[in-house]
Design a protein around this motif. Structure first.
Motif, PDB file in Angstrom:
ATOM      1  N   LYS A 124       0.807  -1.210   0.000  1.00  0.00           N
ATOM      2  CA  LYS A 124       0.000   0.000   0.000  1.00  0.00           C
ATOM      3  C   LYS A 124       0.848   1.272   0.000  1.00  0.00           C
ATOM      4  O   LYS A 124       0.324   2.358   0.192  1.00  0.00           O
ATOM      5  N   SER A 125       2.132   1.168  -0.174  1.00  0.00           N
ATOM      6  CA  SER A 125       3.014   2.319   0.011  1.00  0.00           C
ATOM      7  C   SER A 125       2.726   3.459  -0.961  1.00  0.00           C
ATOM      8  O   SER A 125       2.987   4.607  -0.652  1.00  0.00           O
ATOM      9  N   GLY A 126       2.178   3.188  -2.123  1.00  0.00           N
ATOM     10  CA  GLY A 126       1.942   4.238  -3.102  1.00  0.00           C
ATOM     11  C   GLY A 126       0.617   4.955  -2.927  1.00  0.00           C
ATOM     12  O   GLY A 126       0.358   5.987  -3.546  1.00  0.00           O
ATOM     13  N   LYS A 127      -0.269   4.446  -2.089  1.00  0.00           N
ATOM     14  CA  LYS A 127      -1.604   5.024  -1.934  1.00  0.00           C
ATOM     15  C   LYS A 127      -1.649   6.026  -0.791  1.00  0.00           C
ATOM     16  O   LYS A 127      -0.706   6.167  -0.030  1.00  0.00           O
ATOM     17  N   LYS A 128      -2.787   6.701  -0.700  1.00  0.00           N
ATOM     18  CA  LYS A 128      -3.000   7.633   0.414  1.00  0.00           C
ATOM     19  C   LYS A 128      -2.993   6.870   1.724  1.00  0.00           C
ATOM     20  O   LYS A 128      -3.659   5.842   1.854  1.00  0.00           O
ATOM     21  N   LYS A 129      -2.257   7.375   2.693  1.00  0.00           N
ATOM     22  CA  LYS A 129      -2.168   6.683   3.968  1.00  0.00           C
ATOM     23  C   LYS A 129      -3.227   7.150   4.957  1.00  0.00           C
ATOM     24  O   LYS A 129      -3.664   6.399   5.793  1.00  0.00           O
ATOM     25  N   HIS A 130      -3.620   8.394   4.873  1.00  0.00           N
ATOM     26  CA  HIS A 130      -4.540   8.951   5.855  1.00  0.00           C
ATOM     27  C   HIS A 130      -5.925   9.147   5.254  1.00  0.00           C
ATOM     28  O   HIS A 130      -6.471  10.241   5.250  1.00  0.00           O
ATOM     29  N   ILE A 131      -6.495   8.098   4.732  1.00  0.00           N
ATOM     30  CA  ILE A 131      -7.801   8.187   4.094  1.00  0.00           C
ATOM     31  C   ILE A 131      -8.910   8.356   5.134  1.00  0.00           C
ATOM     32  O   ILE A 131      -9.945   8.929   4.848  1.00  0.00           O
ATOM     33  N   ALA A 132      -8.694   7.899   6.355  1.00  0.00           N
ATOM     34  CA  ALA A 132      -9.711   8.029   7.396  1.00  0.00           C
ATOM     35  C   ALA A 132     -10.000   9.495   7.684  1.00  0.00           C
ATOM     36  O   ALA A 132     -11.140   9.873   7.952  1.00  0.00           O
ATOM     37  N   LYS A 176     -15.422  14.662   5.075  1.00  0.00           N
ATOM     38  CA  LYS A 176     -16.137  14.687   3.807  1.00  0.00           C
ATOM     39  C   LYS A 176     -17.500  15.348   3.945  1.00  0.00           C
ATOM     40  O   LYS A 176     -17.879  16.175   3.127  1.00  0.00           O
ATOM     41  N   ARG A 177     -18.230  14.998   4.968  1.00  0.00           N
ATOM     42  CA  ARG A 177     -19.583  15.530   5.141  1.00  0.00           C
ATOM     43  C   ARG A 177     -19.654  16.523   6.296  1.00  0.00           C
ATOM     44  O   ARG A 177     -20.638  16.585   7.010  1.00  0.00           O
ATOM     45  N   ARG A 178     -18.623  17.298   6.466  1.00  0.00           N
ATOM     46  CA  ARG A 178     -18.537  18.271   7.553  1.00  0.00           C
ATOM     47  C   ARG A 178     -19.549  19.385   7.335  1.00  0.00           C
ATOM     48  O   ARG A 178     -19.624  19.965   6.263  1.00  0.00           O
ATOM     49  N   THR A 179     -20.334  19.687   8.369  1.00  0.00           N
ATOM     50  CA  THR A 179     -21.307  20.772   8.292  1.00  0.00           C
ATOM     51  C   THR A 179     -20.901  21.873   9.266  1.00  0.00           C
ATOM     52  O   THR A 179     -19.908  21.761   9.972  1.00  0.00           O
ATOM     53  N   LYS A 180     -21.699  22.908   9.301  1.00  0.00           N
ATOM     54  CA  LYS A 180     -21.415  24.017  10.206  1.00  0.00           C
ATOM     55  C   LYS A 180     -21.582  23.574  11.650  1.00  0.00           C
ATOM     56  O   LYS A 180     -22.407  22.717  11.966  1.00  0.00           O
ATOM     57  N   ASP A 181     -20.818  24.191  12.527  1.00  0.00           N
ATOM     58  CA  ASP A 181     -20.934  23.916  13.948  1.00  0.00           C
ATOM     59  C   ASP A 181     -22.147  24.651  14.521  1.00  0.00           C
ATOM     60  O   ASP A 181     -22.685  25.581  13.903  1.00  0.00           O
ATOM     61  N   ILE A 182     -22.555  24.255  15.718  1.00  0.00           N
ATOM     62  CA  ILE A 182     -23.747  24.808  16.348  1.00  0.00           C
ATOM     63  C   ILE A 182     -23.620  26.322  16.562  1.00  0.00           C
ATOM     64  O   ILE A 182     -24.572  27.058  16.315  1.00  0.00           O
TER      65      ILE A 182
END
Length: 129
Positions: free
Chosen positions: A11-19, A25-31
């Motif tokens: 996996k060395s060539g791929k993105k390591k921090h995909i988590a 990805k679906r981050r919305t505004k905070d309260i």
């Protein structure tokens, strides 16, 4: 002969921090940002936006409490009945956290319980155009 040391893996060539990308990805505004949007002047601007074809539904159907755009009025009305929207309304009933409250929590003042704010689902204008 001894074992050779393994240098990498397959996996060395791929993105390591995909988590991390999944979490944001679906981050919305905070309260507290939504509380700022709920001020009548800001709310009027958000609910009466100009047509923007780059945004879902041309930016004409916006849920102020969830900070989401919808394709049409029907889907927005269905969203108002969902558990996600109702949970967000419940969170918005609490007064936003302030610096003064942080200082009181650190022992620099007396405890004052958080106030509750009356929050209702926004009114929807039905246009018969």
């Amino acid at each position: 002969m001894g074992k050779s040391k393994q240098v990498g893996n397959h996996k060395s060539g791929k993105k390591k921090h995909i988590a991390k990308t999944w979490k944001t990805k679906r981050r919305t505004k905070d309260i507290d940002q939504i509380h700022a949007d709920m001020i009548p002047g800001n709310a009027a601007k958000l609910l009466k936006q100009d047509v923007d074809y780059d945004v879902t539904g041309s930016a004409q159907h916006y849920c102020l409490h969830c900070a989401r755009y919808f394709v049409d009025l029907k889907t927005m009305k269905e969203h108002f009945k969902t558990k996600i929207h109702k949970k967000r309304l419940k969170k918005l009933r609490e007064e936003p956290y302030t610096q003064a409250e942080a200082e009181r929590a650190a022992g620099m003042g007396s405890y004052i319980p958080a106030k509750t704010i009356e929050v209702h689902t926004q009114q929807v204008e039905e246009n018969m155009d």
